[in-house]
Motif scaffolding. Structure first.
Motif, PDB file in Angstrom:
ATOM      1  N   GLY A  59      27.278  -8.490  53.447  1.00  0.00           N
ATOM      2  CA  GLY A  59      27.118  -7.040  53.359  1.00  0.00           C
ATOM      3  C   GLY A  59      25.681  -6.636  53.095  1.00  0.00           C
ATOM      4  O   GLY A  59      25.193  -5.632  53.633  1.00  0.00           O
ATOM      5  N   ALA A  60      24.984  -7.436  52.293  1.00  0.00           N
ATOM      6  CA  ALA A  60      23.598  -7.084  51.924  1.00  0.00           C
ATOM      7  C   ALA A  60      22.705  -7.021  53.164  1.00  0.00           C
ATOM      8  O   ALA A  60      21.710  -6.281  53.179  1.00  0.00           O
ATOM      9  N   GLU A  61      23.068  -7.778  54.191  1.00  0.00           N
ATOM     10  CA  GLU A  61      22.264  -7.757  55.428  1.00  0.00           C
ATOM     11  C   GLU A  61      22.339  -6.404  56.134  1.00  0.00           C
ATOM     12  O   GLU A  61      21.482  -6.073  56.949  1.00  0.00           O
ATOM     13  N   LEU A  62      23.359  -5.633  55.831  1.00  0.00           N
ATOM     14  CA  LEU A  62      23.509  -4.312  56.472  1.00  0.00           C
ATOM     15  C   LEU A  62      22.637  -3.257  55.793  1.00  0.00           C
ATOM     16  O   LEU A  62      22.481  -2.148  56.302  1.00  0.00           O
ATOM     17  N   ILE A  63      22.108  -3.610  54.632  1.00  0.00           N
ATOM     18  CA  ILE A  63      21.350  -2.634  53.842  1.00  0.00           C
ATOM     19  C   ILE A  63      19.846  -2.840  54.049  1.00  0.00           C
ATOM     20  O   ILE A  63      19.354  -3.968  53.985  1.00  0.00           O
ATOM     21  N   GLU A  64      19.160  -1.731  54.315  1.00  0.00           N
ATOM     22  CA  GLU A  64      17.706  -1.781  54.534  1.00  0.00           C
ATOM     23  C   GLU A  64      16.993  -1.344  53.253  1.00  0.00           C
ATOM     24  O   GLU A  64      17.541  -0.562  52.469  1.00  0.00           O
ATOM     25  N   ASP A  65      15.755  -1.812  53.140  1.00  0.00           N
ATOM     26  CA  ASP A  65      14.914  -1.361  52.037  1.00  0.00           C
ATOM     27  C   ASP A  65      14.834   0.172  52.099  1.00  0.00           C
ATOM     28  O   ASP A  65      14.634   0.728  53.178  1.00  0.00           O
ATOM     29  N   GLY A  66      15.036   0.834  50.986  1.00  0.00           N
ATOM     30  CA  GLY A  66      14.921   2.297  50.949  1.00  0.00           C
ATOM     31  C   GLY A  66      16.226   3.040  51.212  1.00  0.00           C
ATOM     32  O   GLY A  66      16.263   4.268  51.126  1.00  0.00           O
ATOM     33  N   ASP A  67      17.314   2.290  51.490  1.00  0.00           N
ATOM     34  CA  ASP A  67      18.597   2.956  51.765  1.00  0.00           C
ATOM     35  C   ASP A  67      19.128   3.690  50.529  1.00  0.00           C
ATOM     36  O   ASP A  67      18.863   3.307  49.377  1.00  0.00           O
ATOM     37  N   SER A  68      19.902   4.701  50.814  1.00  0.00           N
ATOM     38  CA  SER A  68      20.580   5.436  49.756  1.00  0.00           C
ATOM     39  C   SER A  68      22.078   5.387  50.086  1.00  0.00           C
ATOM     40  O   SER A  68      22.500   5.770  51.175  1.00  0.00           O
ATOM     41  N   ILE A  69      22.857   4.864  49.145  1.00  0.00           N
ATOM     42  CA  ILE A  69      24.252   4.497  49.449  1.00  0.00           C
ATOM     43  C   ILE A  69      25.220   5.293  48.572  1.00  0.00           C
ATOM     44  O   ILE A  69      25.023   5.382  47.350  1.00  0.00           O
ATOM     45  N   LEU A  70      26.263   5.798  49.210  1.00  0.00           N
ATOM     46  CA  LEU A  70      27.328   6.461  48.453  1.00  0.00           C
ATOM     47  C   LEU A  70      28.489   5.480  48.277  1.00  0.00           C
ATOM     48  O   LEU A  70      28.899   4.816  49.233  1.00  0.00           O
ATOM     49  N   THR A  71      28.994   5.375  47.045  1.00  0.00           N
ATOM     50  CA  THR A  71      30.175   4.533  46.821  1.00  0.00           C
ATOM     51  C   THR A  71      31.204   5.303  46.009  1.00  0.00           C
ATOM     52  O   THR A  71      30.885   6.320  45.383  1.00  0.00           O
ATOM     53  N   HIS A  72      32.438   4.797  46.024  1.00  0.00           N
ATOM     54  CA  HIS A  72      33.568   5.518  45.416  1.00  0.00           C
ATOM     55  C   HIS A  72      34.348   4.567  44.513  1.00  0.00           C
ATOM     56  O   HIS A  72      34.439   3.379  44.792  1.00  0.00           O
ATOM     57  N   ALA A  92      32.374  -3.878  47.219  1.00  0.00           N
ATOM     58  CA  ALA A  92      31.377  -2.884  47.659  1.00  0.00           C
ATOM     59  C   ALA A  92      30.183  -2.892  46.701  1.00  0.00           C
ATOM     60  O   ALA A  92      29.016  -2.891  47.130  1.00  0.00           O
ATOM     61  N   LEU A  93      30.483  -2.949  45.418  1.00  0.00           N
ATOM     62  CA  LEU A  93      29.386  -2.971  44.436  1.00  0.00           C
ATOM     63  C   LEU A  93      28.677  -4.325  44.442  1.00  0.00           C
ATOM     64  O   LEU A  93      27.478  -4.404  44.139  1.00  0.00           O
ATOM     65  N   GLY A  94      29.381  -5.365  44.815  1.00  0.00           N
ATOM     66  CA  GLY A  94      28.763  -6.686  44.972  1.00  0.00           C
ATOM     67  C   GLY A  94      27.716  -6.649  46.088  1.00  0.00           C
ATOM     68  O   GLY A  94      26.610  -7.165  45.941  1.00  0.00           O
ATOM     69  N   VAL A  95      28.072  -5.991  47.199  1.00  0.00           N
ATOM     70  CA  VAL A  95      27.147  -5.849  48.337  1.00  0.00           C
ATOM     71  C   VAL A  95      25.878  -5.116  47.866  1.00  0.00           C
ATOM     72  O   VAL A  95      24.755  -5.535  48.151  1.00  0.00           O
ATOM     73  N   ILE A  96      26.094  -4.050  47.134  1.00  0.00           N
ATOM     74  CA  ILE A  96      24.966  -3.236  46.644  1.00  0.00           C
ATOM     75  C   ILE A  96      24.101  -4.056  45.683  1.00  0.00           C
ATOM     76  O   ILE A  96      22.871  -4.080  45.786  1.00  0.00           O
ATOM     77  N   LYS A  97      24.758  -4.761  44.764  1.00  0.00           N
ATOM     78  CA  LYS A  97      24.005  -5.579  43.786  1.00  0.00           C
ATOM     79  C   LYS A  97      23.216  -6.681  44.484  1.00  0.00           C
ATOM     80  O   LYS A  97      22.077  -6.977  44.128  1.00  0.00           O
ATOM     81  N   MET A  98      23.835  -7.292  45.502  1.00  0.00           N
ATOM     82  CA  MET A  98      23.181  -8.389  46.224  1.00  0.00           C
ATOM     83  C   MET A  98      21.934  -7.869  46.946  1.00  0.00           C
ATOM     84  O   MET A  98      20.877  -8.517  46.933  1.00  0.00           O
ATOM     85  N   ALA A  99      22.053  -6.697  47.562  1.00  0.00           N
ATOM     86  CA  ALA A  99      20.904  -6.111  48.264  1.00  0.00           C
ATOM     87  C   ALA A  99      19.769  -5.858  47.265  1.00  0.00           C
ATOM     88  O   ALA A  99      18.598  -6.137  47.543  1.00  0.00           O
ATOM     89  N   TRP A 100      20.123  -5.364  46.107  1.00  0.00           N
ATOM     90  CA  TRP A 100      19.130  -5.095  45.052  1.00  0.00           C
ATOM     91  C   TRP A 100      18.483  -6.400  44.584  1.00  0.00           C
ATOM     92  O   TRP A 100      17.268  -6.489  44.447  1.00  0.00           O
ATOM     93  N   THR A 141      18.965   3.318  46.325  1.00  0.00           N
ATOM     94  CA  THR A 141      19.502   4.280  45.353  1.00  0.00           C
ATOM     95  C   THR A 141      21.003   4.357  45.605  1.00  0.00           C
ATOM     96  O   THR A 141      21.446   4.304  46.751  1.00  0.00           O
ATOM     97  N   VAL A 142      21.766   4.478  44.544  1.00  0.00           N
ATOM     98  CA  VAL A 142      23.214   4.569  44.701  1.00  0.00           C
ATOM     99  C   VAL A 142      23.721   5.905  44.144  1.00  0.00           C
ATOM    100  O   VAL A 142      23.350   6.306  43.034  1.00  0.00           O
ATOM    101  N   LYS A 172      20.923  12.980  51.793  1.00  0.00           N
ATOM    102  CA  LYS A 172      20.514  12.242  50.595  1.00  0.00           C
ATOM    103  C   LYS A 172      21.110  10.835  50.573  1.00  0.00           C
ATOM    104  O   LYS A 172      20.738  10.008  49.739  1.00  0.00           O
ATOM    105  N   VAL A 173      22.088  10.574  51.442  1.00  0.00           N
ATOM    106  CA  VAL A 173      22.611   9.204  51.592  1.00  0.00           C
ATOM    107  C   VAL A 173      22.628   8.854  53.077  1.00  0.00           C
ATOM    108  O   VAL A 173      22.753   9.736  53.929  1.00  0.00           O
ATOM    109  N   ASN A 174      22.458   7.545  53.373  1.00  0.00           N
ATOM    110  CA  ASN A 174      22.518   7.165  54.782  1.00  0.00           C
ATOM    111  C   ASN A 174      23.621   6.154  55.086  1.00  0.00           C
ATOM    112  O   ASN A 174      23.743   5.691  56.216  1.00  0.00           O
ATOM    113  N   MET A 175      24.430   5.819  54.094  1.00  0.00           N
ATOM    114  CA  MET A 175      25.621   5.002  54.375  1.00  0.00           C
ATOM    115  C   MET A 175      26.624   5.115  53.228  1.00  0.00           C
ATOM    116  O   MET A 175      26.261   5.512  52.114  1.00  0.00           O
TER     117      MET A 175
END
Ligand code: MRU
Length: 344
Positions: A142-155, A169-177, A184-185, A227-230
């Motif tokens: 999942g982290a490969e789908l995230i680009e530097d500077g992305d802003s992500i909405l999660t639920h 989903a939060l694992g993907v976000i944490k891994m990208a970080w 930004t989340v 303000k979010v792109n994914m």
């Protein structure tokens, strides 16, 4: 930083972190009976589909430990009653059924009661270990789908608290970080029980990830303002065609993402997939959860509330499903089948 492991096996009990009290209090519940585990699940002391799977596995091991019987047949009957009790707690989370059945099947291969007890515990521990590995693997994809500077909405909440591993989903976000992507989340509050406000923000703050909390109803305007792109969410149950049940409000976000041209990803292990059913049972919870928060009333006593815990997102709204076997794309009937073939 406080230890947030949602569920653990301890000598004579299943130890559960009471998530109802978070983020303000850290307290564990020592469940020495399966009834106590069932109550903890029903009241959401432990929650999140994969963490419910791990808990269900330990509950069956606990049942085996506590049941006494003269014969193997009687022992199996007694344990099975507890398997049914655990499976009656929450209907939507696929992992709960998957893990309870898996541990019971493993237990049945034992020759003696003592061996069956050992097999049950070994299988439950293995499910927990696998969850940790699988979460990390899907998070890498999942982290490969995230680009530097992305802003992500999660639920809702899909991190360690929801999986007993690294998160989906939060694992993907944490891994990208962790890989150095500056992201930004935006986390939704997730009414009525505020898993986003109470749990996701806690996990994101602990990880040091820039986070903004929004009311659920702000999501459309947030997207409109770019303000979010994914969007990345978790899942409670996914059918073979990609139809996904997740926390109530997920469908709204998927429709909004489509309208605003944003990718909408679901992250879940293969243990969340249900290849047998064509429909997903949706849990209806108490009206009181909508009419109040904790002990504070927020609506007239006389009003009726409708409180489905989950909703269904159709496959055409889902850009991709992030699993430990890679990111699955449309048509999901084909990609899901392939992912399971690679599992063998
Ligand atoms: O009612 P909950 O808190 O158990 O609901 C949890 C969710 O909907 C999560 O998004 C889902 O279980 C995935 S957890 C990785």
């Amino acid at each position: 930083m406080a230890e947030l492991s949602p569920v653990k096996w301890e000598e004579e009990c299943v130890s559960i972190l009471d998530q109802r009290l978070l983020p303000f209090k850290i307290e564990r519940i020592r469940c020495e009976t399966v009834e106590q585990v069932a109550y903890a699940i029903k009241t959401l002391a432990v929650r999140g589909a994969p963490a419910l799977g791990v808990t269900a596995g330990y509950a069956v091991a606990l049942a085996a430990k506590k049941c006494e019987a003269q014969s193997k047949e009687l022992f199996l009957k007694k344990v099975e009653r507890y398997v049914d009790l655990i499976k009656s707690t929450r209907p939507t989370a696929r992992n709960l059924f998957w893990a309870a059945d898996r541990v019971f099947q493993a237990l049945k291969t034992g020759e003696s009661v003592e061996e069956m007890r050992k097999k049950a515990l070994a299988e439950a521990l293995l499910i927990h270990k696998e969850e940790i590995e699988v979460d990390r693997r899907l998070s890498e994809y999942g982290a490969e789908l995230i680009e530097d500077g992305d802003s992500i909405l999660t639920h809702c909440n899909t991190g360690e608290l929801a999986t007993a591993g690294y998160g989906t989903a939060l694992g993907v976000i944490k891994m990208a970080w962790e890989k150095g992507k500056r992201i930004t989340v935006y986390a939704t509050e997730t009414r009525p029980l505020l898993q986003g406000a109470r749990l996701t923000t806690l996990e994101l703050i602990n990880a040091g990830i820039p986070t903004k909390l929004i009311a659920d109803s702000s999501a459309g305007y947030l997207m409109k303002l770019k303000k979010v792109n994914m969007v990345i969410v978790g899942a409670d149950r996914i059918l073979k065609d990609g139809t996904t049940a997740n926390k109530i409000g997920t469908y709204t976000l998927a429709v909004l993402a489509k309208e605003h041209g944003l990718p909408f990803y679901v992250a879940a292990p293969l243990s969340t997939f249900d290849l047998e059913r064509d429909e997903i049972p949706i849990e209806q919870r108490s009206q009181e959860e909508v009419k109040s928060f904790q002990s504070c009333k927020s609506a007239p006593d006389e009003v009726e509330a409708w409180n489905p815990a989950f909703d269904i997102t159709p496959p055409n709204l889902i850009t991709g499903i992030i699993t430990e076997k890679g990111v699955l794309h449309q048509p999901y009937v084909k990609s899901v089948k392939k992912a399971f073939e690679r599992l063998g």
